[in-house]
Design a protein around this motif. Structure first.
Motif, PDB file in Angstrom:
ATOM      1  N   ASN A  27       0.820  -1.218   0.000  1.00 36.70           N
ATOM      2  CA  ASN A  27       0.000   0.000   0.000  1.00 36.70           C
ATOM      3  C   ASN A  27       0.850   1.262   0.000  1.00 36.70           C
ATOM      4  N   ALA A  28       2.005   1.209   0.634  1.00 41.33           N
ATOM      5  CA  ALA A  28       2.880   2.381   0.672  1.00 41.33           C
ATOM      6  C   ALA A  28       3.278   2.805  -0.739  1.00 41.33           C
ATOM      7  N   PHE A  29       3.440   1.814  -1.634  1.00 38.53           N
ATOM      8  CA  PHE A  29       3.843   2.119  -3.002  1.00 38.53           C
ATOM      9  C   PHE A  29       2.650   2.297  -3.941  1.00 38.53           C
ATOM     10  N   ASN A  30       1.622   1.483  -3.763  1.00 37.51           N
ATOM     11  CA  ASN A  30       0.556   1.412  -4.760  1.00 37.51           C
ATOM     12  C   ASN A  30      -0.771   2.034  -4.341  1.00 37.51           C
ATOM     13  N   ARG A  31      -1.055   2.086  -3.030  1.00 32.78           N
ATOM     14  CA  ARG A  31      -2.335   2.622  -2.574  1.00 32.78           C
ATOM     15  C   ARG A  31      -2.119   3.515  -1.358  1.00 32.78           C
ATOM     16  N   PRO A  32      -1.539   4.689  -1.605  1.00 33.43           N
ATOM     17  CA  PRO A  32      -1.171   5.575  -0.488  1.00 33.43           C
ATOM     18  C   PRO A  32      -2.364   6.014   0.357  1.00 33.43           C
ATOM     19  N   ASP A  33      -3.576   5.978  -0.223  1.00 37.81           N
ATOM     20  CA  ASP A  33      -4.747   6.389   0.536  1.00 37.81           C
ATOM     21  C   ASP A  33      -5.088   5.413   1.659  1.00 37.81           C
ATOM     22  N   GLN A  34      -4.481   4.219   1.635  1.00 34.55           N
ATOM     23  CA  GLN A  34      -4.766   3.209   2.655  1.00 34.55           C
ATOM     24  C   GLN A  34      -3.924   3.384   3.908  1.00 34.55           C
ATOM     25  N   GLU A 100      -5.624   8.653  -9.203  1.00 32.30           N
ATOM     26  CA  GLU A 100      -6.554   8.564  -8.080  1.00 32.30           C
ATOM     27  C   GLU A 100      -6.730   7.117  -7.607  1.00 32.30           C
ATOM     28  N   GLN A 101      -6.607   6.185  -8.531  1.00 33.07           N
ATOM     29  CA  GLN A 101      -6.779   4.765  -8.206  1.00 33.07           C
ATOM     30  C   GLN A 101      -5.470   4.089  -7.813  1.00 33.07           C
ATOM     31  N   GLY A 102      -4.396   4.874  -7.677  1.00 33.00           N
ATOM     32  CA  GLY A 102      -3.112   4.309  -7.298  1.00 33.00           C
ATOM     33  C   GLY A 102      -2.495   3.446  -8.372  1.00 33.00           C
ATOM     34  N   MET A 103      -2.856   3.720  -9.633  1.00 33.34           N
ATOM     35  CA  MET A 103      -2.335   2.937 -10.753  1.00 33.34           C
ATOM     36  C   MET A 103      -1.328   3.760 -11.553  1.00 33.34           C
ATOM     37  N   ASP A 104      -0.668   3.089 -12.477  1.00 34.34           N
ATOM     38  CA  ASP A 104       0.327   3.753 -13.319  1.00 34.34           C
ATOM     39  C   ASP A 104      -0.162   3.822 -14.756  1.00 34.34           C
ATOM     40  N   LEU A 105       0.407   4.760 -15.509  1.00 34.11           N
ATOM     41  CA  LEU A 105       0.014   4.990 -16.893  1.00 34.11           C
ATOM     42  C   LEU A 105       1.193   4.683 -17.822  1.00 34.11           C
ATOM     43  N   LEU A 106       0.904   3.948 -18.886  1.00 28.81           N
ATOM     44  CA  LEU A 106       1.913   3.595 -19.883  1.00 28.81           C
ATOM     45  C   LEU A 106       1.485   4.164 -21.228  1.00 28.81           C
ATOM     46  N   LEU A 107       2.384   4.858 -21.915  1.00 29.64           N
ATOM     47  CA  LEU A 107       2.113   5.386 -23.242  1.00 29.64           C
ATOM     48  C   LEU A 107       2.765   4.498 -24.285  1.00 29.64           C
ATOM     49  N   LEU A 108       1.967   4.012 -25.225  1.00 28.72           N
ATOM     50  CA  LEU A 108       2.455   3.197 -26.334  1.00 28.72           C
ATOM     51  C   LEU A 108       2.080   3.882 -27.641  1.00 28.72           C
ATOM     52  N   SER A 109       2.874   3.678 -28.674  1.00 25.58           N
ATOM     53  CA  SER A 109       2.581   4.264 -29.973  1.00 25.58           C
ATOM     54  C   SER A 109       2.328   3.170 -30.995  1.00 25.58           C
TER      55      SER A 109
END
Length: 347
Positions: A27-34, A100-109
């Motif tokens: 949670n410390a890394f992925n869901r800080p709101d917890q 907001e959901q504690g997720m990461d974003l990946l950009l692909l072309s």
């Protein structure tokens, strides 16, 4: 701790060393709101001292079937997309929801022409922005069975988030045509398959494609017909990329022809702003001698002088909406979002 030892660290071993649960470290890394801010900061500091940078996304994906990553598949190159103000707005909107959901974003072309990329296997879901140019890549993503939603394009069997480009283009063209009675020119975007700036041919004026550009051109033509005006093919320019340079080339050709147009319908704000710069250089007064309209609603359109009349399609909200629908599994129906005619000084 040695680098060799640090490489062996995982969630379980770190949790044991810190005498906390595996969930607390995760949670410390992925869901800080917890966690409370104090506890999270303490965990992250202790992890840094141990040389642990956080859960490995690939390992987490193998273990849980989820990576915590959402990908945007861009129809253009990464370099172009991150510099394009409209794509930038959409990416920003998606990122807000993902974060907001504690997720990461990946950009692909989809312009990345490798036969297969391991990055495609990582995301939990995909947002397709624009029509993908790499058919094989699209088929691999479709076959993966992962959640999928498209923005600014329509693909069979894929839920889409769009604005009504035909209706919006017809609305703004009608507004512009009501201001001036003279000749009309269109600075279009990606109307034909060509890498150079050029006028389209008469047999290319009407088409059956359902691309965004075609819908906007059809809207312009419908407005002209309603006002008893003509937009011949020789007054419609194809611009291959939404860049200031290409737009200036087309605008200079359009504004130096005879008779000079008094109405300029531009398929993007960036094109319209470049055209207004050319008009200024040629001594053409806006809106006295020429009315100009754009499409997109980028911030610069409001700051420019004269400020640009345009269609605001709220790309950031489109991004937020697409991301929320993807995460909620709301992928059964298409959605047409509202756009807004912004009347300003240029028209």
């Amino acid at each position: 701790m040695s680098s060799a030892s640090a490489k062996k660290l995982n969630l379980k071993t770190v949790a044991a060393l810190l005498n906390v649960s595996v969930a607390t470290v995760s949670n410390a890394f992925n869901r800080p709101d917890q966690l409370s801010p104090e506890l999270r900061q303490k965990i992250l500091q202790q992890c840094a001292e141990l040389g642990y940078d956080g859960p490995n996304a690939a390992a987490r994906s193998l273990r849980t079937g989820k990576s915590g990553i959402i990908a945007i598949l861009l129809s253009d190159s990464l370099e172009y997309s991150v510099s394009d103000p409209v794509a930038n707005q959409l990416i920003k909107g998606v990122a807000e929801v993902i974060q907001e959901q504690g997720m990461d974003l990946l950009l692909l072309s989809s312009r990345h022409n490798t036969a297969c990329s391991s990055a495609e296997a990582l995301p939990d879901g995909f947002i397709l922005y624009g029509a993908p140019s790499n058919h094989e890549q699209l088929q691999r993503i479709l076959k993966s069975g992962k959640p999928l939603i498209s923005v600014d394009c329509n693909l069979p069997g894929v839920a889409a988030v769009n604005v009504d480009n035909y209706a919006a283009a017809r609305q703004i063209a009608s507004h512009a045509l009501a201001q001036k009675n003279g000749a009309v020119a269109v600075l279009g975007l990606r109307l034909i398959d060509s890498e150079r700036v050029c006028r389209i041919q008469p047999d290319e004026l009407y088409g059956t494609e359902q691309s965004i550009s075609r819908r906007r051109l059809d809207g312009y033509l419908a407005a002209a017909d309603k006002h008893g005006r003509q937009i011949p093919a020789q007054s419609v320019w194809h611009i291959p990329l939404n860049t200031h340079h290409f737009a200036q080339v087309a605008a200079r050709e359009a504004l130096t022809q005879f008779p000079r147009p008094q109405v300029l319908l531009c398929m993007s704000d960036r094109i319209a702003l470049a055209a207004m710069t050319v008009a200024r250089e040629l001594g053409i007064a806006i809106p006295q001698d020429l009315v100009v309209v754009g499409f997109d609603g980028i911030e610069e359109a409001e700051r420019f002088y004269p400020s640009l009349t345009t269609i605001a399609q709220h790309s950031d909200e489109k991004g937020r909406t697409a991301a929320r629908r993807l995460l909620a599994g709301d992928l059964q129906t298409d959605l047409l979002m509202p756009s807004e005619l912004m009347q300003r000084q240029s028209c």
